[in-house]
Design a protein around this motif. Structure first.
Motif, mmCIF file in Angstrom:
data_model
loop_
_atom_site.group_PDB
_atom_site.id
_atom_site.type_symbol
_atom_site.label_atom_id
_atom_site.label_comp_id
_atom_site.label_asym_id
_atom_site.label_seq_id
_atom_site.Cartn_x
_atom_site.Cartn_y
_atom_site.Cartn_z
ATOM 1 N N GLU A 227 -10.583 4.291 -1.921
ATOM 2 C CA GLU A 227 -9.281 3.450 -2.231
ATOM 3 C C GLU A 227 -9.548 1.906 -1.650
ATOM 4 O O GLU A 227 -9.495 0.848 -2.158
ATOM 5 C CB GLU A 227 -7.859 3.665 -2.013
ATOM 6 C CG GLU A 227 -7.885 5.095 -2.736
ATOM 7 C CD GLU A 227 -7.590 4.835 -4.231
ATOM 8 O OE1 GLU A 227 -7.551 3.705 -4.518
ATOM 9 O OE2 GLU A 227 -7.720 6.004 -4.997
ATOM 10 N N GLY B 82 0.777 -1.169 0.083
ATOM 11 C CA GLY B 82 -0.086 0.003 -0.008
ATOM 12 C C GLY B 82 0.804 1.201 -0.014
ATOM 13 O O GLY B 82 0.548 2.460 -0.747
ATOM 14 N N ALA C 257 2.419 2.203 -3.639
ATOM 15 C CA ALA C 257 1.229 2.210 -4.538
ATOM 16 C C ALA C 257 1.359 3.579 -5.170
ATOM 17 O O ALA C 257 0.960 4.071 -6.202
ATOM 18 C CB ALA C 257 -0.067 1.748 -4.244
ATOM 19 N N GLU C 258 1.173 4.540 -4.059
ATOM 20 C CA GLU C 258 1.098 6.204 -4.391
ATOM 21 C C GLU C 258 2.296 6.538 -5.407
ATOM 22 O O GLU C 258 1.913 7.389 -6.363
ATOM 23 C CB GLU C 258 1.304 6.805 -3.210
ATOM 24 C CG GLU C 258 1.226 8.454 -3.278
ATOM 25 C CD GLU C 258 1.614 9.326 -2.129
ATOM 26 O OE1 GLU C 258 1.226 10.268 -2.157
ATOM 27 O OE2 GLU C 258 2.169 8.626 -1.162
ATOM 28 N N HIS D 188 -2.693 2.993 1.436
ATOM 29 C CA HIS D 188 -2.863 3.731 0.237
ATOM 30 C C HIS D 188 -4.041 4.868 0.314
ATOM 31 O O HIS D 188 -3.720 5.898 -0.217
ATOM 32 C CB HIS D 188 -3.108 2.827 -0.949
ATOM 33 C CG HIS D 188 -3.108 3.507 -2.273
ATOM 34 N ND1 HIS D 188 -2.211 4.068 -2.835
ATOM 35 C CD2 HIS D 188 -4.274 3.273 -3.535
ATOM 36 C CE1 HIS D 188 -2.589 4.358 -4.083
ATOM 37 N NE2 HIS D 188 -3.756 4.053 -4.363
#
Length: 531
Positions: A424, A309, A312-313, A414
């Protein structure tokens, strides 16, 4: 009598017992690199450069395989086989524990020590087989790759594989000295391997030259990538692997010489003199046996969810200065599509990890049977179906909890990074939970083997290995779709970002039900301990 007397005979015994297993594992691990070399050597320089600009720098690839050090065919192959040292390490440490602590727990080590076998003969024998087996694997890989690629890089890949096996075989020898039972030793060893993997993930996911790349030097798995095959090889890195192997081996022998046979360095925790009323049924007993394993895996899924998580950004940042990536991923929804693709890939990987837990939980039935504990229990009023059902509860529902924890943590992390937890979290949690039918197929396969062919129940790990191989290398090796469809994970829709249909879930659940029924039906009718 010397402490090493009888080592040669024990080596022959190990080879006699595991000759087919060793042969299959070595050939399987050696085949993938050679097949990939044929695939990428046939590509043009422009195609390989396109791979380097897109897939080679994809965070999913970096997390799974490690950094890409060269745009040549050899460099791409070296990256794509970057996950194999993890499996070599896992197999090596489990192999050592199987022939040390497991033998000791079963009482066979004490019987041998009362004859012509020295105190250190068992540990020496299994480490010798592990070291030579990994060296053979490395030489086969180097020989196969050198047919199409430069010999120095091929040798670096092969020695990297061998070094990973040596290090974790030695660490498995240390873990085998710490506890009185094989389960505890495996937990310590696998936990250490998982920690080293997470360190490598943190070092690699940001790409070459990121602020955390120095973490490579804290992980033996990172050392393997720092050999840099086909990119000005750093041969001196092998000295680190040899040093760790020697240090761990010396420590294992030192601890072994100072403890009693059957005991561990860590003191055993004695239970109460009388059983709790909560242990009044097979499900409660199964909880007592599985709770430590389940808690350990839940911690691992929590960490994995946080790592996946958190990464992912930054996936979308890759496209800012890379027009090739912008063109590629514009077809799947731009930056949002890229993040969805990354999440789907990571949740598929988490599904494979959940399947590993499920298989391990289901195999506890065979361990209880082999150690005659199941026979004592079944001599009471407990039926076989109730006993199997207690263990099967954790093999089937344990992955549900584990995937829910991993998906929940990944979604929260995330979502917090994106400032939209509510938007999300459902998608990421759903991406984790859709893996369950594929996981249950492997759980049911383990149960079917337990009922039909109990002696080879551990072959369920081969099913997991096949799923991983087809998922990670199948398309690169140009396997036909009918071959890829053998893996249940191939049929899981890509979520988020893909089309969701119920049909594959129905078929996977039907396959799992048939396998489970076969396992239950045959388990009721065969003799305990039968082959």
């Amino acid at each position: 009598m010397t402490s090493l007397k009888g080592t040669g005979k024990l080596i022959r015994l190990i080879l006699r017992r595991d000759r087919w297993l060793l042969l299959v594992v070595v050939l399987w691990l050696a085949a993938a690199p050679v097949g990939l070399a044929d695939t990428y050597q046939s590509q043009t320089a422009a195609e390989r450069a396109e791979y380097a600009r897109t897939s080679g720098s994809n965070p999913t690839f970096l997390a799974l395989y490690g950094p890409l050090h060269s745009e040549t065919a050899g460099g791409i192959v070296a990256q794509r086989v970057g996950a194999i040292p993890l499996f070599i390490g896992l197999i090596s440490l489990l192999f050592v524990i199987r022939h040390t602590r497991t033998e000791e727990q079963a009482g066979r080590r004490e019987l041998l020590s009362g004859t012509v076998c020295g105190r250190h003969a068992g540990l020496t024998a299994v480490l010798s087989v592990a070291f030579l087996g990994n060296l053979l694997l490395g030489l086969l890989v180097a020989s196969g790759l050198s047919q199409n690629l430069p010999g120095s890089g091929a040798l670096a890949v092969g020695l990297g594989f061998a070094a990973a096996g040596w290090m974790f075989a030695a660490l498995g020898g240390v873990a085998a000295q710490l506890t009185e039972n094989a389960g505890g030793a495996r937990g310590i060893a696998i936990g250490s391997l998982g920690a080293f993997l997470l360190i490598r993930l943190a070092a690699d996911t940001g790409g070459p030259g990121n602020d955390l790349s120095w973490l490579h030097w804290l992980s033996p798995l990172g050392w393997v990538t720092e050999l840099r095959p086909f990119a000005d090889e750093q041969w001196w890195v092998l000295l680190l692997a040899v040093a760790l192997t020697l240090l761990a081996t010396t420590l294992a022998f030192a601890v072994s010489s100072r403890r009693d046979i059957g005991a561990g360095l860590l003191p055993a925790r004695l239970g109460p003199a009388e059983a709790s009323p909560a242990l009044g049924g097979p499900l409660a007993l199964a909880w007592r046996l599985h709770r430590g394993l389940l808690m350990g895996w839940l911690i691992a899924f929590t960490v994995l969810g946080g790592v996946f998580g958190g990464i992912a950004e930054g996936v979308g940042d890759m496209m800012k200065d890379n027009k090739d990536l912008q063109n590629v991923f514009s077809r799947i929804g731009g930056q949002e599509g890229l993040i969805d693709s990354y999440i789907a890939s990571m949740m598929s990987l988490m599904g494979l990890v959940a399947a590993a837990y499920s298989i391990q939980a289901a195999l506890r039935m065979r361990a209880e049977e082999e150690n005659s504990r199941a026979e004592y229990l079944l001599a009471t009023g407990v039926s076989r179906l109730r006993w199997i059902g207690g263990h099967l509860t954790f093999a089937l529902l344990g992955p549900v909890v584990a995937l829910a924890v991993g998906g929940l943590v990944a979604g929260l992390v995330h979502g917090a990074n994106m400032g939209d937890v509510g938007g999300e979290l459902p998608g990421i949690l759903g991406a984790a939970m859709v893996q369950l039918p594929a996981v249950w197929v492997l759980s049911a396969l383990t149960l079917a083997l337990f009922g039909l062919l109990p002696r080879v129940t551990a072959a369920a790990w081969g099913g997991l290995a096949l799923c991983f191989t087809l998922g990670q290398f199948g398309r690169a090796l140009d396997f036909d779709q009918s071959v890829l469809d053998v893996s249940p994970f191939t049929h899981i829709p890509q979520v988020p970002g893909g089309d969701f249909t119920a049909e594959p879930f129905v078929w996977l659940l039907a396959v799992a039900a048939v396998l489970a029924f076969a396992g239950l039906a045959t388990s009721r009718r065969r003799d305990m301990g039968a082959a």
